[in-house]
Design a protein around this motif. Sequence first.
Motif, short mmCIF file in Angstrom:
data_model
loop_
_atom_site.label_atom_id
_atom_site.label_comp_id
_atom_site.label_asym_id
_atom_site.label_seq_id
_atom_site.Cartn_x
_atom_site.Cartn_y
_atom_site.Cartn_z
N LEU A 113 0.95 -1.10 0.00
CA LEU A 113 -0.07 0.22 0.02
C LEU A 113 0.60 1.21 -0.20
O LEU A 113 0.78 2.26 -0.63
N ALA A 114 1.77 1.31 0.84
CA ALA A 114 2.92 2.54 0.95
C ALA A 114 3.44 2.64 -0.57
O ALA A 114 3.61 3.77 -0.94
N ALA A 115 3.89 1.62 -1.30
CA ALA A 115 4.43 1.56 -2.62
C ALA A 115 3.45 2.45 -3.46
O ALA A 115 4.11 3.00 -4.39
N LEU A 116 2.04 1.97 -3.39
CA LEU A 116 1.04 2.54 -4.37
C LEU A 116 1.21 4.05 -4.45
O LEU A 116 1.21 5.11 -5.06
N LEU A 117 1.01 4.40 -2.90
CA LEU A 117 1.31 5.83 -2.66
C LEU A 117 2.39 6.74 -2.98
O LEU A 117 2.27 7.77 -3.15
N HIS A 118 3.28 6.04 -2.80
CA HIS A 118 4.56 6.46 -3.17
C HIS A 118 4.83 6.87 -4.63
O HIS A 118 5.42 7.78 -4.72
N ALA A 119 4.36 5.85 -5.23
CA ALA A 119 4.46 6.27 -6.80
C ALA A 119 3.39 7.38 -7.20
O ALA A 119 3.96 8.10 -7.91
N ALA A 120 2.48 7.03 -6.51
CA ALA A 120 1.41 8.67 -6.86
C ALA A 120 1.92 9.75 -6.72
O ALA A 120 1.76 10.79 -7.37
N TRP A 121 2.64 10.01 -5.26
CA TRP A 121 3.15 11.29 -5.00
C TRP A 121 4.28 11.58 -5.77
O TRP A 121 4.48 12.86 -6.11
N ASN A 122 5.10 10.62 -6.12
CA ASN A 122 6.33 10.84 -7.19
C ASN A 122 6.06 11.43 -8.48
O ASN A 122 6.57 12.34 -9.20
N VAL A 123 4.80 10.88 -8.99
CA VAL A 123 4.08 11.43 -10.28
C VAL A 123 3.80 12.65 -10.11
O VAL A 123 3.94 13.70 -10.99
N ALA A 124 3.15 12.92 -9.02
CA ALA A 124 2.47 14.34 -8.72
C ALA A 124 3.64 15.33 -8.62
O ALA A 124 3.70 16.57 -9.22
#
Length: 297
Positions: A11-22
């Motif tokens: 779950l942390a990995a999904l959130l981490h990828a999302a904020w890096n794209v942002a």
Amino acid sequence: MSWTALGLVLLAALLHAAWNVAAKKAGGNHHFVLMGAVLIVLLWAPLGLWLAWQDVPHWGLTEWGFILASALVHLVYFNVLLKGYRESDLTVVYPVARGTGPLLSAVGAMLLLSEWPTAVGLAGLAGIVGGIWLIAGGPSLWRKAHDGGHDPHQRARVRAGIAWGALTGVLIAGYTLIDGYAVKVLLMSPILIDYLGNAARIPFMLPAVWRDRDGWRAAWATQWRHAVLMAVISPLAYVLVLYAAQQAPLSHVAPAREVSMLFAALIGGRLLGEADRGWRLAGAALMAAGVVALAAG
């Protein structure tokens, strides 16, 4: 590594990828780093201050020293990461950073925390790092770094991405070991480490922003939405990792979280138009096998 810890990491990995794209889409610099820290302190204040009221009175110089060390390494990390995103593509910087980080974190955890993985765990670590390399482009990444497809500009961008990504990975290893020691040995709250670390970074950033107030106002006008998104999900992503580190060896947690590359490849590849889908599919399969091996080992 328990399945509960693995679930927290995924779950942390999904959130981490999302904020890096942002962050990549924002194209920000040190102004964006300050925006994120200030917004995190404000948005997470109820929880952060409540926990601080309970725990901080019992802290000594050691705990505050780890907060300061974590804050400074994170400060350099965010600025280096954003510099890499301005100089190159997310699909170069991100995988190189996430590949260098777990390798150094795992080695550091073995040496400092005596967390020695099994043979299966080592195979899983190799699988995740190898999968990240394939998602980055595999052999073509290094070929592009040398000839850039006869495009000097592209060659320079790829080489810059490799350099900034590797430096980011070193900083990832640094803060992972600092914060991992704090939660596992000093038994500090993962939420407080992240929250107070963000608060501690703000004074170090204010002088540069004050000297460029016009730049700050311009950055806020165009980047505040991305900063809010990062402020909401970035602390949650990292706190989940720290809670997983309390339940499982850091040498397993650190590389397992790099499955975020799979999510970044799917999200970033579509939103940012950065392709190489063949390598990404092969890398995703290898990463998945590596995560399973780590969980079993």
